[in-house]
Structure formats: C-alpha cells, structure tokens
Design a protein around this motif. Structure first.
Motif, PDB file in Angstrom:
ATOM      1  N   TRP A 126      -2.757  -4.977   3.382  1.00  0.00           N
ATOM      2  CA  TRP A 126      -2.889  -5.320   2.036  1.00  0.00           C
ATOM      3  C   TRP A 126      -1.921  -4.800   0.957  1.00  0.00           C
ATOM      4  N   GLY A 127      -0.654  -4.691   1.397  1.00  0.00           N
ATOM      5  CA  GLY A 127       0.460  -4.399   0.550  1.00  0.00           C
ATOM      6  C   GLY A 127       0.838  -2.966   0.407  1.00  0.00           C
ATOM      7  N   PRO A 128       2.077  -2.805  -0.062  1.00  0.00           N
ATOM      8  CA  PRO A 128       2.569  -1.391   0.075  1.00  0.00           C
ATOM      9  C   PRO A 128       1.776  -0.448  -1.065  1.00  0.00           C
ATOM     10  N   TRP A 129       1.309  -0.917  -2.187  1.00  0.00           N
ATOM     11  CA  TRP A 129       0.439   0.112  -3.200  1.00  0.00           C
ATOM     12  C   TRP A 129      -0.741   0.473  -2.467  1.00  0.00           C
ATOM     13  N   ILE A 130      -1.502  -0.458  -1.751  1.00  0.00           N
ATOM     14  CA  ILE A 130      -2.461   0.200  -0.961  1.00  0.00           C
ATOM     15  C   ILE A 130      -2.097   1.138   0.037  1.00  0.00           C
TER      16      ILE A 130
END
Length: 451
Positions: A102-106
């Motif tokens: 779901w992406g690096p910030w998640i």
C-alpha cells in the motif's frame, strides 16, 4: 565552613552544566566546526565535512536516535527498555509488509503500530505483572527475531510476494519516500530547469571553514527524505512534551518517585503504559525508516544492534533529547566516515579527538581546583579525586592518539566502527558523576504499597 555548606557548594558545582543555554551550545558547536575545519586542512581530508558524509551520517543516525527516543520515553517513566531492538525488528517487518502493498507511508504507520505492540507487551509484563525489566526486554528481543523470521517465511516466500522478489529472509522491495532538495542553494531539478548549486560550488573550493560550512548545509538540504525531516522534528517535540506539558511532568514524576506521584493523584499505571507504548512506537518508526529510506526492503538481521546503540546514545545524552541527538550523530558520523571517507580521512579525526581530549583534561583539572576549597566531606574528596583522575586519563589518551596520528597514515576500518562505543565508554568513565538516570528507573511499583 559547615558540612552542609560544603555539600551545597559541591552540589552547585556538580550541577554547573545546568546553567548552559542555547547560546552556549551554539558557541560550542561553532568551536567544534572551526577545529574540524582546521584538522581537515592540516591532513588534507576533504571527506571529513563533505556533503556526502553529512548526508550519510544523518541517514545512519536517524534510526539510532529514534530508538534512543523510545528508550528515553520509557525510562523517564521508570521502565527500563532494553527490548528496543526487538521492537525495531517488529517495525521493520510490519513496515515492509504494509509498505510493498500500500505504499511507503502506510508502511511507516504499520511499522509504528508493530513497535507499539512490542511496547504494549513490555508494559503488560513489567507494569502489570511486575516482571523484571531486563528479563522482559530480553524476551521482547527474542520474540521479535523469532516472530519476524517465521512470518517472513510464511508470507514473503509465497504467492504474489515471492513473485515480486520476496523470500524466506526478505520482503519484496518497498517504494522509497520522496526526498527534498533546496533549489538554488543545493541544486536539483524543477520541471525541466536545472537549479544552480551554490553550496556545492563553495564546497568544491575547499576553503577553510566556509567550504566546511557549505558542505554541512548542503548535506542537510540536498535529497533529504521527508521521513528524515519528520524524524528530526520529533526531538524538539519530545522535549516540549516531556518538559513543558503536564502530561510530560506526570510521566517524569513516575520515573522519579511513583509513590509521591500517586499521592498527588497521578495515575501511575496509565502513565507508564502510555510512555512504554510510545517508546515502542518510536522504535517501530526506526524500523520502518530502515525499510522505507535506508534499505527499501525487509531483511533478516537488518537492525544490526541499532536498538542497543540507541540505548548507549541515550546514556551518552544523560537521558535528555538534545544529548541523545548528539550521541546518535556521533555514531552515525563515524559509520559514515568508515563507509565514505576511508581510513585516510578517518586518520584526521585522530588529531581532532586528541585536541578535544586535551581540552577535557584542562577542564577536569580546573574543575578539581575549584572543588578543593569545598571538599570538606568524603563526597567532596571523591569529587576532587575523580576530577584529577579524569584529567590524567584524558592526557594519557591524548598522548596515545597523537603518537598514533604522527606514526600512521590511515586507521583500520574495524577500529573506526568501534569508535562510537569507545567514546561512550569514555563518557561514562569521565562523566559518570554527572550522569543521572531517573531515580525510580527499573524499580517495581505497586499501587498503595509502602515504600
């Protein structure tokens, strides 16, 4: 002079460091920069203050000071947390598991939650059940290693994750978090326009002090990860919360005297739980940093003892955020010099440390001289003796390093890697009388019990 007066004078002298303010710290930092620049010029070691070294130092220091901040929050509430390493490991796995999907910030948020879960387990064991803090911390470290190895083989070595590059000891790659570069000063591109790089041009001239300052500023303003920027803000934020809010005061009161805090209406159990869970969250964030900025995937053994180094940096900083940051940067800087500068550049640091040790020797001698008129108690005699002993020890170490500098041209990389640990030992031996952990740190607390 009475004994009470002598004790008061000694206490005042021992706490003289508390009178330091930000102008004093800026003056000290300026002096260290001038000295480092002088050493660079003398030994022709340009990587010592290059932007690449500064950038690498920051990248290597961030997970250390995040783990150290976790230890700071926990120990300020009176709970020793040597399980930071295990909480970091949990943060690396959960961060990578969520990050590649779901992406690096998640992934960062998942890493924080993973570390916080480890903190919750530590709080349940130590606060609720009264388990020895060291035993619980060791158990968390073992649990973190074993659980992430099991989960990596169970999830990353099958199906879509395996097809994307996962395996029994690593995760699929995680996208990197965006970076920031200050245009004009540090270069970079804006659309199709290539920005000037004023700081880079000044750094390449290798002028005394000006080029060093430019290299440091460029290292801080060129390709800095957004997560690094967020992590740096957590240092002053932690200071403001712990020392400037009622919530922080309650947490620190639990670490100093939980029974007195209880008598004033502080819910000690709740404060300890909050501090230890926050501690785990910081450690999990450190683990998430490793998989979203430093390495871009989870690997078995990725933390490499950084949780324990964070504890060392916390002690180095005397359980204060600013000192913790300085200790973490020291660890990161020596690692960066070993990676980027090589033994020849590290050789210049021998002269730098030699001069610093001479300064420490002079300071300890002056301190001992000032304490002598007040040394009317056994405590006073020990203070004076320790001051003079520290002065002699610093001079002997300075003489040895100077001889090494004059008789060699490089420093073996193995010794460079050990330098931060050696410095921590020196700090503990030379300044042990000035280090002060929270008074109730590690002590078992039970509501309503007599002290």
């Amino acid at each position: 002079m009475s004994t009470a007066t002598g004790m008061a004078a000694l206490k005042k002298a021992a706490n003289g460091k508390r009178t330091l303010r930000w102008p004093h710290y800026l003056l000290i930092a300026s002096g260290l920069l001038v000295l480092l620049s002088l050493v660079r010029v003398i030994d022709d070691a340009n990587p010592v203050t290059s932007s690449g070294t500064v950038s690498a130092s920051l990248r290597l220091a961030v997970p250390i000071f995040l783990a150290g901040l976790g230890g700071l929050w926990s120990e300020r509430s009176g709970v020793i947390n040597i399980g930071l390493e295990g909480m970091m490991i949990l943060g690396t796995w959960t961060g990578a598991w969520a990050g590649y999907q779901w992406g690096p910030w998640i992934g960062v948020l998942a890493g924080i939650l993973g570390g916080a879960l480890g903190g919750l387990l530590h709080a349940i064991a130590t606060v609720s059940f009264g388990v020895d803090h060291i035993v619980s911390g060791v158990a968390i470290n073992i649990l973190g290693i074993g659980l992430t190895q099991f989960l990596a083989g169970l999830i990353f070595d099958k199906g879509e994750a395996k097809a994307l590059g996962g395996g029994p000891r690593q995760s699929p790659p995680v996208d990197s978090i965006d970076t920031l570069t200050l245009p004009v000063l540090s270069g970079g591109k804006i659309g199709g326009w290539q920005s000037p790089d004023w700081l880079g041009s000044l750094e390449d001239r290798h002028w005394f002090l000006l080029s060093d300052l430019a290299g440091i500023l460029r290292g801080l303003t060129s390709e800095m990860s957004l997560l690094t920027f967020v992590a740096l803000l957590l240092v002053p934020l932690s200071f403001l919360i712990l020392w400037r809010t009622s919530f922080g005061l309650r947490i620190r009161s639990c670490g100093e005297d939980p029974y007195a805090a209880e008598s004033l209406g502080v819910r000690v159990y709740r404060m300890k739980y909050a501090a230890v869970i926050i501690s785990g969250g910081f450690s999990g964030l450190a683990g998430a940093f490793l998989v979203t900025v430093a390495g871009n995937l989870f690997q078995d053994g990725q933390t490499n003892g950084r949780g324990f180094i964070g504890l060392s940096a916390m002690i180095f900083g005397n359980w204060r955020p600013g000192g913790l940051m300085a200790g973490s940067l020291l660890f990161g800087y020596t690692d960066a010099m070993n990676v980027r500068g090589g033994g020849e550049s590290v050789h210049a640091l021998l002269l730098f440390v030699t001069i610093l040790l001479v300064g420490v020797a002079v300071w300890q001698a002056v301190r001992g001289t000032r304490l002598r008129p007040e040394a009317v108690t056994d405590l006073g005699h020990r203070e004076v003796r320790n001051a003079y002993f520290g002065s002699v020890l610093a001079l002997v170490a300075a003489a040895g390093l100077l001889a090494w500098f004059l008789m060699s041209d490089l420093v073996p990389g193995e010794l460079v890697s050990f330098t931060p640990h050696l410095v921590t030992l020196l700090v503990l031996s030379l300044a042990s009388q000035r280090l002060r952990m929270p008074a109730a740190n590690g002590l078992r607390y039970r509501r309503g019990e007599a002290r």
